[in-house]
Design a protein around this motif. Structure first.
Motif, PDB file in Angstrom:
ATOM      1  N   ARG A   5     -23.367 -90.577 114.137  1.00 16.65           N
ATOM      2  CA  ARG A   5     -23.882 -90.456 112.783  1.00 16.65           C
ATOM      3  C   ARG A   5     -24.221 -91.808 112.145  1.00 16.65           C
ATOM      4  O   ARG A   5     -24.780 -91.856 111.085  1.00 16.65           O
ATOM      5  CB  ARG A   5     -22.886 -89.720 111.899  1.00 16.65           C
ATOM      6  CG  ARG A   5     -22.587 -88.321 112.378  1.00 16.65           C
ATOM      7  CD  ARG A   5     -23.156 -87.318 111.482  1.00 16.65           C
ATOM      8  NE  ARG A   5     -23.028 -85.914 111.756  1.00 16.65           N
ATOM      9  CZ  ARG A   5     -22.449 -85.276 112.716  1.00 16.65           C
ATOM     10  NH1 ARG A   5     -21.832 -85.917 113.643  1.00 16.65           N
ATOM     11  NH2 ARG A   5     -22.460 -83.970 112.790  1.00 16.65           N
ATOM     12  N   GLY A   6     -23.821 -92.909 112.728  1.00 19.46           N
ATOM     13  CA  GLY A   6     -24.141 -94.218 112.187  1.00 19.46           C
ATOM     14  C   GLY A   6     -23.696 -94.382 110.744  1.00 19.46           C
ATOM     15  O   GLY A   6     -22.561 -94.129 110.402  1.00 19.46           O
ATOM     16  N   ASP A   7     -24.611 -94.800 109.893  1.00 14.21           N
ATOM     17  CA  ASP A   7     -24.301 -95.023 108.476  1.00 14.21           C
ATOM     18  C   ASP A   7     -24.492 -93.740 107.684  1.00 14.21           C
ATOM     19  O   ASP A   7     -25.358 -93.632 106.822  1.00 14.21           O
ATOM     20  CB  ASP A   7     -25.203 -96.122 107.908  1.00 14.21           C
ATOM     21  CG  ASP A   7     -24.853 -97.481 108.473  1.00 14.21           C
ATOM     22  OD1 ASP A   7     -23.677 -97.687 108.816  1.00 14.21           O
ATOM     23  OD2 ASP A   7     -25.748 -98.328 108.562  1.00 14.21           O
ATOM     24  N   ASP A   8     -23.670 -92.773 107.945  1.00 17.30           N
ATOM     25  CA  ASP A   8     -23.757 -91.490 107.264  1.00 17.30           C
ATOM     26  C   ASP A   8     -23.108 -91.609 105.881  1.00 17.30           C
ATOM     27  O   ASP A   8     -21.914 -91.907 105.775  1.00 17.30           O
ATOM     28  CB  ASP A   8     -23.040 -90.423 108.088  1.00 17.30           C
ATOM     29  CG  ASP A   8     -23.202 -89.022 107.548  1.00 17.30           C
ATOM     30  OD1 ASP A   8     -23.776 -88.865 106.458  1.00 17.30           O
ATOM     31  OD2 ASP A   8     -22.761 -88.079 108.216  1.00 17.30           O
ATOM     32  N   PRO A   9     -23.861 -91.405 104.804  1.00 17.13           N
ATOM     33  CA  PRO A   9     -23.264 -91.530 103.462  1.00 17.13           C
ATOM     34  C   PRO A   9     -22.235 -90.442 103.163  1.00 17.13           C
ATOM     35  O   PRO A   9     -21.446 -90.574 102.232  1.00 17.13           O
ATOM     36  CB  PRO A   9     -24.472 -91.418 102.521  1.00 17.13           C
ATOM     37  CG  PRO A   9     -25.510 -90.697 103.306  1.00 17.13           C
ATOM     38  CD  PRO A   9     -25.275 -91.052 104.756  1.00 17.13           C
ATOM     39  N   ASP A  10     -22.244 -89.373 103.935  1.00 27.42           N
ATOM     40  CA  ASP A  10     -21.290 -88.291 103.715  1.00 27.42           C
ATOM     41  C   ASP A  10     -20.007 -88.459 104.526  1.00 27.42           C
ATOM     42  O   ASP A  10     -19.177 -87.561 104.574  1.00 27.42           O
ATOM     43  CB  ASP A  10     -21.931 -86.939 104.060  1.00 27.42           C
ATOM     44  CG  ASP A  10     -23.095 -86.627 103.142  1.00 27.42           C
ATOM     45  OD1 ASP A  10     -22.997 -86.964 101.953  1.00 27.42           O
ATOM     46  OD2 ASP A  10     -24.086 -86.070 103.623  1.00 27.42           O
ATOM     47  N   ASN A  11     -19.843 -89.604 105.163  1.00 29.48           N
ATOM     48  CA  ASN A  11     -18.639 -89.876 105.943  1.00 29.48           C
ATOM     49  C   ASN A  11     -17.534 -90.329 105.002  1.00 29.48           C
ATOM     50  O   ASN A  11     -17.230 -91.506 104.901  1.00 29.48           O
ATOM     51  CB  ASN A  11     -18.927 -90.940 107.007  1.00 29.48           C
ATOM     52  CG  ASN A  11     -17.731 -91.205 107.880  1.00 29.48           C
ATOM     53  OD1 ASN A  11     -16.914 -90.325 108.122  1.00 29.48           O
ATOM     54  ND2 ASN A  11     -17.605 -92.424 108.358  1.00 29.48           N
ATOM     55  N   SER A  12     -16.932 -89.382 104.304  1.00 30.29           N
ATOM     56  CA  SER A  12     -15.901 -89.725 103.327  1.00 30.29           C
ATOM     57  C   SER A  12     -14.558 -89.117 103.726  1.00 30.29           C
ATOM     58  O   SER A  12     -14.498 -88.131 104.458  1.00 30.29           O
ATOM     59  CB  SER A  12     -16.293 -89.216 101.937  1.00 30.29           C
ATOM     60  OG  SER A  12     -16.275 -87.809 101.912  1.00 30.29           O
ATOM     61  N   PHE A  13     -13.511 -89.732 103.216  1.00 30.08           N
ATOM     62  CA  PHE A  13     -12.161 -89.225 103.457  1.00 30.08           C
ATOM     63  C   PHE A  13     -12.061 -87.775 103.017  1.00 30.08           C
ATOM     64  O   PHE A  13     -11.571 -86.916 103.742  1.00 30.08           O
ATOM     65  CB  PHE A  13     -11.131 -90.077 102.707  1.00 30.08           C
ATOM     66  CG  PHE A  13      -9.741 -89.523 102.776  1.00 30.08           C
ATOM     67  CD1 PHE A  13      -8.925 -89.809 103.855  1.00 30.08           C
ATOM     68  CD2 PHE A  13      -9.245 -88.697 101.774  1.00 30.08           C
ATOM     69  CE1 PHE A  13      -7.642 -89.289 103.935  1.00 30.08           C
ATOM     70  CE2 PHE A  13      -7.967 -88.172 101.846  1.00 30.08           C
ATOM     71  CZ  PHE A  13      -7.165 -88.471 102.936  1.00 30.08           C
ATOM     72  N   LYS A  14     -12.524 -87.508 101.818  1.00 31.75           N
ATOM     73  CA  LYS A  14     -12.409 -86.176 101.226  1.00 31.75           C
ATOM     74  C   LYS A  14     -13.092 -85.113 102.088  1.00 31.75           C
ATOM     75  O   LYS A  14     -12.508 -84.055 102.360  1.00 31.75           O
ATOM     76  CB  LYS A  14     -13.015 -86.205  99.823  1.00 31.75           C
ATOM     77  CG  LYS A  14     -12.953 -84.921  99.071  1.00 31.75           C
ATOM     78  CD  LYS A  14     -13.571 -85.131  97.688  1.00 31.75           C
ATOM     79  CE  LYS A  14     -13.877 -83.820  97.030  1.00 31.75           C
ATOM     80  NZ  LYS A  14     -14.535 -83.996  95.744  1.00 31.75           N
ATOM     81  N   ALA A  15     -14.303 -85.384 102.526  1.00 31.75           N
ATOM     82  CA  ALA A  15     -15.054 -84.397 103.309  1.00 31.75           C
ATOM     83  C   ALA A  15     -14.341 -84.062 104.618  1.00 31.75           C
ATOM     84  O   ALA A  15     -14.211 -82.886 104.980  1.00 31.75           O
ATOM     85  CB  ALA A  15     -16.456 -84.917 103.598  1.00 31.75           C
ATOM     86  N   HIS A  16     -13.870 -85.063 105.314  1.00 31.77           N
ATOM     87  CA  HIS A  16     -13.232 -84.811 106.608  1.00 31.77           C
ATOM     88  C   HIS A  16     -11.818 -84.249 106.453  1.00 31.77           C
ATOM     89  O   HIS A  16     -11.395 -83.401 107.238  1.00 31.77           O
ATOM     90  CB  HIS A  16     -13.215 -86.086 107.450  1.00 31.77           C
ATOM     91  CG  HIS A  16     -14.573 -86.480 107.914  1.00 31.77           C
ATOM     92  ND1 HIS A  16     -15.224 -85.830 108.928  1.00 31.77           N
ATOM     93  CD2 HIS A  16     -15.420 -87.434 107.478  1.00 31.77           C
ATOM     94  CE1 HIS A  16     -16.405 -86.374 109.115  1.00 31.77           C
ATOM     95  NE2 HIS A  16     -16.551 -87.351 108.246  1.00 31.77           N
ATOM     96  N   PHE A  17     -11.076 -84.731 105.464  1.00 37.62           N
ATOM     97  CA  PHE A  17      -9.715 -84.241 105.282  1.00 37.62           C
ATOM     98  C   PHE A  17      -9.712 -82.771 104.871  1.00 37.62           C
ATOM     99  O   PHE A  17      -8.929 -81.975 105.400  1.00 37.62           O
ATOM    100  CB  PHE A  17      -8.963 -85.084 104.246  1.00 37.62           C
ATOM    101  CG  PHE A  17      -7.514 -84.734 104.152  1.00 37.62           C
ATOM    102  CD1 PHE A  17      -6.617 -85.243 105.080  1.00 37.62           C
ATOM    103  CD2 PHE A  17      -7.045 -83.886 103.161  1.00 37.62           C
ATOM    104  CE1 PHE A  17      -5.268 -84.909 105.013  1.00 37.62           C
ATOM    105  CE2 PHE A  17      -5.704 -83.560 103.085  1.00 37.62           C
ATOM    106  CZ  PHE A  17      -4.816 -84.064 104.012  1.00 37.62           C
ATOM    107  N   ILE A  18     -10.579 -82.410 103.937  1.00 35.99           N
ATOM    108  CA  ILE A  18     -10.641 -81.009 103.492  1.00 35.99           C
ATOM    109  C   ILE A  18     -11.078 -80.105 104.644  1.00 35.99           C
ATOM    110  O   ILE A  18     -10.526 -79.021 104.827  1.00 35.99           O
ATOM    111  CB  ILE A  18     -11.566 -80.864 102.263  1.00 35.99           C
ATOM    112  CG1 ILE A  18     -10.900 -81.520 101.053  1.00 35.99           C
ATOM    113  CG2 ILE A  18     -11.894 -79.407 101.981  1.00 35.99           C
ATOM    114  CD1 ILE A  18     -11.776 -81.618  99.831  1.00 35.99           C
TER     115      ILE A  18
END
Length: 166
Positions: free
Chosen positions: A134-147
């Motif tokens: 995914r490279g520089d994916d702006p949606d690569n956030s703690f919240k998105a993956h943890f949830i």
């Protein structure tokens, strides 16, 4: 002549859980290879920051990928999956075991999101992200993956429980 009933099952739900959990744990371990979580040889690196980052990744990976799934297995084995043979307990075990995939998402949320500097140098993080695809994916956030990971731990056991009570 030996009579064998048509609906003979060699697996109970708990035995099936052991089987499926082992298969899915193998998948999880393969999924996390890209994070270089268990690069133990870096513990002996002359570069202090590289050594500290590898120790942090190892501790996080050990807790999230080794310890927590074992405790999760104990919960599923004890409270969710019955020790009865038949198709429904086996299907419930398969769904319950799928929940282990959530731990890979949780590990990603902890070590490979916006707070990655504790675990990777910028160069190493770019390599990890390129392997993630995914490279520089702006949606690569703690919240998105943890949830997402936590959702796996809720949704699949609930499905398993519903199958069991059928």
């Amino acid at each position: 002549m030996v009579y064998v009933p048509d609906s003979v099952s060699l697996l109970s739900g708990k035995n099936a859980l052991i089987l499926f959990f082992g298969v899915y744990l193998t998948v999880v371990i393969n999924l996390i290879r890209k994070y270089r979580t268990f690069d133990i040889y870096l513990f002996f690196s002359n570069d202090k920051s590289k050594r500290n980052r590898s120790i942090r990744r190892f501790i996080s990976g050990f807790i999230i990928i080794d310890v927590m799934p074992i405790l999760w297995f104990l919960v599923l084995y004890t409270f969710i999956i019955p020790n009865q043979p038949g198709p429904f307990p086996i299907m419930a075990a398969a769904f319950a075991a799928l929940s282990i995939l959530g731990f890979a998402r949780i590990l990603h949320s902890v070590i490979a999101t916006e707070k990655h500097k504790k675990f990777y140098s910028d160069e190493d993080f770019n390599i990890v992200m390129s392997k993630w695809g995914r490279g520089d994916d702006p949606d690569n956030s703690f919240k998105a993956h943890f949830i997402t990971g936590f959702s796996y731990l809720i949704i699949f056991p609930v499905i398993a429980y519903l199958i069991v009570i059928i």
